[in-house]
Design an enzyme around this catalytic site. Sequence first.
Site, mmCIF file in Angstrom:
data_model
loop_
_atom_site.group_PDB
_atom_site.id
_atom_site.type_symbol
_atom_site.label_atom_id
_atom_site.label_comp_id
_atom_site.label_asym_id
_atom_site.label_seq_id
_atom_site.Cartn_x
_atom_site.Cartn_y
_atom_site.Cartn_z
ATOM 1 C CD GLU A 18 13.357 36.124 41.804
ATOM 2 O OE1 GLU A 18 12.924 37.301 41.777
ATOM 3 O OE2 GLU A 18 12.652 35.138 42.090
ATOM 4 C CG HIS B 184 12.045 28.564 38.303
ATOM 5 N ND1 HIS B 184 12.340 27.661 39.307
ATOM 6 C CD2 HIS B 184 12.266 29.796 38.838
ATOM 7 C CE1 HIS B 184 12.732 28.298 40.388
ATOM 8 N NE2 HIS B 184 12.683 29.598 40.142
#
Length: 223
Positions: free
Chosen positions: A88, A10
């Site tokens: 994550e 990201h």
Amino acid sequence: MSTQVIFIRHGETDWNRIKRIQGHIDIPLATSGVEQAQKLAQRLEREVKQGARLDAIYSSDLMRAQQTAQPIASALGLPLQLRQGLRERQYGAFQGHDSDEIAGRFPDEYAHWQTRDPGFAPPDGESQRAFYHRVLHAIEPIIAVHPGGRIACVAHGGVLDCVYRYANGLSLEAPRTYSLLNTSMNVVDFDGAAAAVVTWADVEHLGGHSQDDNLRKVPEPGR
């Protein structure tokens, strides 16, 4: 029949800049991260127009990944497919703190964390070993749907770390010597149970510059 996956970290967040662990906390992109995502989308759109293929785009369901993936999906007219398994690592009580704060609040757990024990889990968090297997189990069915295809997966630094270790046969205890850059393109070929890195940490669309916000005192990606 091999499947090629472009793994994308990201874009930059405000917490990346100050090395604060995000984990599952749903942090949006910083203005700089939004700009990075737009440049990445422009690059992929240009490559597709020049003959490259991209069959599908998947993303972690966390906001920072979705905000990075959506401009690509929009530019290429592809549906954005979300997968919670691409999140994550869950850092539990460590989330929302930087390494100095963790050392002060959780000295025993911090010391254990620094040993790189893959079985260690922060309070209410996920161990590196559990995270690694969760990521691989999330990727496997995605690849199975696209035999011989080329797809993109937008995720997080920790997810990219797991992929790199898997492709290169690195143990979870081994220190990281490779980059995990915001909005980087990291291309991996999967052929059955085998995986091979084609290119890594490609940020040509950013003029060759991006950040690897590794924790200063803890040698693991954690974001």
